[in-house]
Design a protein around this motif. Sequence first.
Motif, mmCIF file in Angstrom:
data_model
loop_
_atom_site.group_PDB
_atom_site.id
_atom_site.type_symbol
_atom_site.label_atom_id
_atom_site.label_comp_id
_atom_site.label_asym_id
_atom_site.label_seq_id
_atom_site.Cartn_x
_atom_site.Cartn_y
_atom_site.Cartn_z
ATOM 1 N N LEU A 265 0.815 -1.209 0.000
ATOM 2 C CA LEU A 265 0.000 0.000 0.000
ATOM 3 C C LEU A 265 0.848 1.258 0.000
ATOM 4 O O LEU A 265 0.476 2.266 -0.609
ATOM 5 N N SER A 266 1.996 1.217 0.658
ATOM 6 C CA SER A 266 2.835 2.409 0.746
ATOM 7 C C SER A 266 3.402 2.826 -0.598
ATOM 8 O O SER A 266 3.797 3.982 -0.777
ATOM 9 N N TRP B 247 -3.999 5.686 -4.558
ATOM 10 C CA TRP B 247 -5.333 5.315 -4.075
ATOM 11 C C TRP B 247 -6.140 4.649 -5.172
ATOM 12 O O TRP B 247 -6.979 3.775 -4.887
ATOM 13 N N VAL C 266 -5.238 1.023 -5.268
ATOM 14 C CA VAL C 266 -5.867 0.306 -4.158
ATOM 15 C C VAL C 266 -7.342 0.068 -4.439
ATOM 16 O O VAL C 266 -7.891 -0.999 -4.149
ATOM 17 N N ALA D 77 -6.030 -8.597 3.142
ATOM 18 C CA ALA D 77 -4.916 -7.706 3.452
ATOM 19 C C ALA D 77 -4.049 -8.317 4.537
ATOM 20 O O ALA D 77 -4.520 -9.118 5.352
ATOM 21 N N ALA E 24 -3.347 -7.122 -0.353
ATOM 22 C CA ALA E 24 -2.691 -5.864 -0.018
ATOM 23 C C ALA E 24 -1.789 -6.084 1.193
ATOM 24 O O ALA E 24 -2.158 -6.803 2.118
ATOM 25 N N ALA F 95 -0.169 -3.912 4.093
ATOM 26 C CA ALA F 95 -0.192 -2.602 4.740
ATOM 27 C C ALA F 95 1.203 -2.242 5.243
ATOM 28 O O ALA F 95 2.083 -3.100 5.364
ATOM 29 N N LEU G 185 -8.397 -0.583 6.934
ATOM 30 C CA LEU G 185 -8.398 -1.468 5.776
ATOM 31 C C LEU G 185 -9.811 -1.927 5.436
ATOM 32 O O LEU G 185 -10.202 -1.962 4.257
#
Length: 248
Positions: free
Chosen positions: A3-4, A8, A11, A21, A60, A62, A98
């Motif tokens: 995600l980093s 957006w 995502v 996730a 995903a 995080a 999330l």
Amino acid sequence: MRLSEATWTDVSDLAAETDIALVPVGSTEQHGPHAPLGTDAFTAEAVAEAGVEAYDGDAAVAPTLPVGVAAEHRQFPGTVWFSPETFRSAVRETVASLAEHGFGRVVVVNGHGGNVDALREVTGTITREGDAYAVAFTWFDAVGEHAAKMGHGGPLETALLRHLRPELVREERVEDAAAGGSDRWGEWVSGVNLAHDSAEFTENGVVGDPTQGDASLGEALLDLSAESLAELLDAVAERDVERPRRRG
């Protein structure tokens, strides 16, 4: 997908394909004179990413939570810790974030033994009361027969670091780390650990023999933990996460 590193919109597209996730969690704490304070965070993140790569699906990953429940190491400079309450809140609010974006099935990938009890409690609370289904996975419990050799800054963690981040291992200190360490965690009588802090039973913070952890073992540990994590992701993806009705 990390995600980093995503936008957006990336995502949003991913959430249309999967609701899985992972949240890596570690600690910032002493690991003897030879291994970095970030060992638990580095290993948790690497296992999470390797597990997703081994998983036959999308997920995903995080950002890693680098501070955990680590007051037991507070006598060693550089250690940073949360109370169990603060740590549980950080995990719960991360999972809630999330879930808000469609990732309602979350595996918390843990690299620190001190987090285990808090994670067991908070994932249960999230699942019962929140908007997500959550479970915790601790990588060093998922490496078969090697798990019995888990110490602290010992053979398993040193091996994994030598495979993942060899530049961070102070090789010139490994022999001294082994000589000043303890053979086991704690001081046990009648099944009770009398020692609350690691400084009570290890002079330099090490438990186990880091000289026994070479890079080839680290590679095997990463493969084993990734395979176990991928199997767990399959199970989480397929699970009916509706809460059971009240009996009677």
